[in-house]
Each structure stands twice: as structure tokens, then as C-alpha cells.
Design an enzyme around this catalytic site. Structure first.
Site, PDB file in Angstrom:
ATOM      1  N   ILE A   3      -3.652  -1.985  -3.764  1.00  0.00           N
ATOM      2  CA  ILE A   3      -2.793  -1.066  -4.512  1.00  0.00           C
ATOM      3  C   ILE A   3      -1.891  -1.870  -5.442  1.00  0.00           C
ATOM      4  CG2 ILE A   3      -1.225   0.900  -4.336  1.00  0.00           C
ATOM      5  CD1 ILE A   3      -3.949   1.371  -3.115  1.00  0.00           C
ATOM      6  N   HIS A   6       2.402  -5.267  -6.560  1.00  0.00           N
ATOM      7  CA  HIS A   6       2.033  -4.195  -5.622  1.00  0.00           C
ATOM      8  C   HIS A   6       2.786  -2.922  -5.981  1.00  0.00           C
ATOM      9  CE1 HIS A   6       1.184  -2.079  -1.877  1.00  0.00           C
ATOM     10  NE2 HIS A   6       0.288  -3.009  -1.612  1.00  0.00           N
ATOM     11  N   HIS A   7       2.109  -1.784  -5.846  1.00  0.00           N
ATOM     12  CA  HIS A   7       2.716  -0.513  -6.235  1.00  0.00           C
ATOM     13  C   HIS A   7       3.907  -0.136  -5.341  1.00  0.00           C
ATOM     14  CE1 HIS A   7       3.033   2.946  -8.623  1.00  0.00           C
ATOM     15  NE2 HIS A   7       1.781   3.294  -8.722  1.00  0.00           N
ATOM     16  N   SER A   8       4.005  -0.733  -4.162  1.00  0.00           N
ATOM     17  CA  SER A   8       5.172  -0.487  -3.323  1.00  0.00           C
ATOM     18  C   SER A   8       6.423  -1.136  -3.908  1.00  0.00           C
ATOM     19  CB  SER A   8       4.940  -1.029  -1.906  1.00  0.00           C
ATOM     20  OG  SER A   8       4.811  -2.443  -1.939  1.00  0.00           O
ATOM     21  N   ASN A  43       9.994   2.762  -6.771  1.00  0.00           N
ATOM     22  CA  ASN A  43       9.162   3.860  -7.245  1.00  0.00           C
ATOM     23  C   ASN A  43       9.999   5.121  -7.374  1.00  0.00           C
ATOM     24  OD1 ASN A  43       6.039   3.185  -7.253  1.00  0.00           O
ATOM     25  ND2 ASN A  43       6.969   2.051  -5.561  1.00  0.00           N
TER      26      ASN A  43
END
Length: 445
Positions: free
Chosen positions: A23, A136-138, A293
Site C-alpha cells: 500500500i 506508505h499510505h498509512s 490521511n
């Protein structure tokens, strides 16, 4: 040290649910001129590290996820773990670069260290080089990711601030807690009714399967990557002629591309056969530089059953406007806020449970991120192009990231390697759709 938010945790759980997933989101810069030396480029990255302390932090999980994961300083941080150099095989063209991007999107991060990497490609044809920036999308959403990318550039943002840390649960004021508890029966019922009314169409789109489609299904380990490019001025011209936004025009071009893709595969582009997730930024202006996010989503059916490009554009405009008017993005953001108030273990297990049930209602994802309006430079070289990239996950075999930069507009398409051998059809169709709409717009004008 700060804790993960519910969406940050969700991206981790999503990656843990399938060993084939990575991700990571990425931005790829194509830079003119000679490649800088390693020492010079390391200085460029070190400057970014001084602006973003998060880049030196790694993820730390707790046993049984009883509390949310948190970010902590990496005691063994080394720049060499995060900056790599690569060379392209002949003919060293953009096709070879796109293949390398696909390989990088499939590569998982080492969770023992900060979740980002920079790959320098030092031999792109045409006296150019490239930089692939992954995170990383986190750690970041699309807007935060572009902000980090800008920090590598010579013309960096004037002011950068770290996001405020979330207060620990133990610091919650007792009076406020008691007051909230007394109001809970009233506020919770109103919240539940309003949110349920708004989210019923969203949940239906997610849960109710679409007709069997090659766009949705299990994913392999490898990735493909393709690019379509146009000018932002052309999208504005089309939008002005048909009373639509730039985003409407871009999504309509994608609808036409998916229609052609399905037809090319011998599948019927029926109504409601391609439901698409459209992320919506919930990030206030003052939080531009916060690394986290802050997105919600709208789920809409692409009008792939509509044959005429102009009619397709109008259908896209009406559908997106209808979804926004219902407040779906705000309702989902409210649910994420509520999830943030739950015990971290409960939220983590909820995300984990959700990933165990393969979804069959969504076919694709498309996100539009506003990029820098002015040209950038990295280590003295002019950034000619910026390509955006999103991961594939949740059985979505293609995702599309759209980015505007210095008057240009780029579609970055990521696909599962095994099930999208025809991925180049999508950017070709997007370009043709825009050309057709532009010609129709000029006739109409």
C-alpha cells in the site's frame, strides 16, 4: 510520539490482509539535465528530513493491538536505507521507466524502519533522469504526499509544520467526558439517523455485487504502470463549454476508457457495471503540511453504458454532483471521527474483519490531486513531468491517480500485472476521449 488515526490503521490492516499487496503511493519526477552526484542528492534528501520529523520515524505496534500503532523515532535511522540508485536497460526510454515504477509499487516497505523510499534513476534517455518518491499510505494521503515530494525540490514550501499530536486518552477532561456522556443518547441518535440516511447508498454500492467483471478479482504480486498526459487548459476549455469541472472531464474520459476496455475484452459495458471510488480530500488549508490521511470517499457508477462522449460527461457531472449533495463524503468522515474515539483494538479488529470479506461491488478507484502550479527544480534540474501512482488493493485490478502540475494534467494508471496485460489501452483511450471532447467543445463554442 503520536498515534495512528483510524484510516492510517486501516491501510496497515489492508496490507496485512493480503501478502500480494503493497500500500504505497508514489510520485515520479522526470528531470531535465545531468544527474547530480550522490553526495549532492543526499543533501537534498537531508534537507527534507529537517522539515519533516516523521520521515525519521517508524511504526510501533502494541501486543494484540490494544492501543493504536504509534510513530516513534527510529534509533537506527540511516539515509542509505531510504535512497537507492537504479539504471534502466536500453533503450532507457519512458516505457522502461514505467516498468520500473510498476516494480517499485509492488515492493513492500521494511516496517522496522520509516516507511518511505526515494529511487534515483540516473540514465533516462534524452539527457534526463528521474526520481521515484514512495511512501506508505498509512503515512500520507495524496496531498500530503505531494507536499513531501515538494520538500525535495529546490523551491520548497516557505513554512512547514508538523501535525499536532493527538492527545492521550488519559488527558481527556473529566468534565467534558461527563457532559458528552449525558448528551450521548440525544446526539448519538441524531448522528446515527443522519449518517445512516446518507450512507445507505454508499453501503449498497459497496456490498451489492456488480455483474461479473474482469475489473474486479484476486490480485497477483506484480504491477503494471501506464501514463496518459494532456494540458490543464484543454480540460478547462472542455469544462467551460459543457458547464462541468476539470474533475468531471477527467472522470468522463476515464468512463470512456473503461467502456473501451470492457468492449475490447468482449464484455458488455452495462449500466451500474463499473462503480468507482473517488477519494475526497477533507484536509483544511492550515493542515497542508500535516503528514497523515484526511480523506473520505464518494462511490459513483461510471456511465460506461452511454455511447456519446458529451452525454457521458453530462452524466458524470450529474452523478458526482448528486453524491456530493447527499453529503456522502462528510458522512464517511464522521464515521472515521467516530472510529477515532473507539478503543484502538476495536477499530483495528473492525478493519481486519472487513478485509476478510472480499468486496465485489467496486471496480476501480480514481483520485485527483492538485499539484504545484509552478515549475519545480530538483538538484538544479527542471522537473519536466510528475507522474502520480496509487496501489491496487481490495480486488481492484486498476487504480488511477490524476495530478495537475505546471499547466499539465497526468493520469497514472496502476494495474495488476497478470490480469491487465492490456493496460496501455486505458491511457490511449483517455487521450482519444479528451481529443474528442475538445473538438466537440470547439464546435459547440
Amino acid at each position: 510520539m503520536s498515534d495512528f488515526g483510524p484510516l492510517d490503521t486501516g491501510f496497515m490492516e489492508l496490507e496485512d490482509s493480503d501478502r500480494h499487496l503493497s500500500i504505497a503511493i508514489a510520485a515520479v519526477a522526470v528531470v531535465a539535465g545531468p544527474v547530480p552526484g550522490r553526495a549532492q542528492f543526499d543533501q537534498t534528501v537531508t534537507r527534507a528530513l529537517s522539515r519533516y520529523g516523521r520521515l525519521r520515524q517508524r511504526m510501533r505496534r502494541t501486543p494484540l493491538d490494544l492501543t493504536a500503532p504509534s510513530w516513534e523515532d527510529d534509533p537506527d535511522f540511516r539515509l542509505s536505507r531510504h535512497v537507492r540508485w537504479a539504471a534502466l536497460p536500453r533503450p532507457r526510454d519512458e516505457s522502461a521507466l514505467r516498468e520500473l515504477v510498476g516494480e517499485e509499487l509492488a515492493r513492500r516497505f521494511d516496517r522496522e524502519h520509516p516507511l518511505w523510499q526515494v529511487v534515483v534513476v540516473d540514465n533516462l534517455a534524452g539527457d534526463r533522469w528521474a526520481v521515484i518518491v514512495k511512501a506508505h499510505h498509512s503515512m500520507v494521503d495524496g496531498i500530503a504526499g505531494i507536499t513531501v515530494f515538494e520538500s525535495l525540490c529546490d523551491e520548497a514550501p516557505e513554512s512547514v509544520s508538523e501535525p499536532p499530536e493527538r492527545p492521550a486518552d488519559s488527558a481527556v477532561d473529566l468534565t467534558a467526558t461527563v457532559s458528552a456522556a449525558l448528551r450521548f443518547p440525544y446526539t448519538a441518535s441524531r448522528f446515527a439517523i443522519r449518517t445512516a440516511r446518507t450512507l445507505v447508498p454508499v453501503l449498497r454500492a459497496t456490498v451489492v455485487p456488480t455483474p461479473t467483471s474482469s475489473l474486479n478479482g484476486p490480485l497477483g504480486r506484480r504491477r503494471r504502470y501506464a501514463v496518459a498526459r494532456t494540458s490543464l487548459a484543454q480540460l478547462h476549455e472542455i469544462g467551460a463549454a459543457f458547464d462541468a469541472t476539470v474533475n468531471d472531464v477527467a472522470v468522463a474520459a476515464l468512463a470512456g476508457a473503461y467502456r473501451r476496455l470492457l468492449c475490447g475484452r468482449g464484455e458488455e459495458p452495462a449500466a451500474d457495471s463499473v462503480r468507482i471510488v473517488i477519494p475526497v480530500s477533507m484536509r483544511p488549508t492550515q493542515a497542508k503540511y500535516a503528514m497523515d490521511n484526511r480523506v473520505s470517499v464518494v462511490i459513483a457508477a461510471l456511465p460506461v453504458d452511454v455511447g456519446d462522449p458529451v452525454h457521458r460527461l453530462r452524466a458524470v457531472h450529474e452523478r458526482i454532483a448528486r453524491h456530493r449533495a447527499r453529503g456522502e463524503a462528510e458522512a464517511e468522515a464522521s464515521l472515521l471521527t467516530l472510529a477515532g474515539r473507539l478503543p484502538a483494538g476495536v477499530a483495528a479488529w473492525a478493519f481486519r474483519l472487513a478485509t476478510r470479506f472480499p468486496q465485489r461491488g467496486i471496480s476501480a478507484l480514481a483520485t485527483n490531486v492538485p499539484g504545484p502550479r509552478h515549475p519545480l527544480r530538483i538538484a538544479g534540474g527542471e522537473v519536466e513531468q510528475v507522474w502520480p501512482a496509487m496501489p491496487v488493493a481490495m480486488r481492484l485490478r486498476t487504480t488511477v491517480a490524476m495530478l495537475s502540475y505546471a499547466g499539465r494534467f497526468t493520469f497514472g494508471i496502476t494495474g495488476d500485472y497478470d490480469t491487465t496485460p492490456d493496460i496501455d489501452l486505458i491511457p490511449a483511450a483517455v487521450t482519444e476521449e479528451i481529443e474528442t471532447l475538445l473538438a466537440r467543445a470547439r464546435v459547440a463554442g
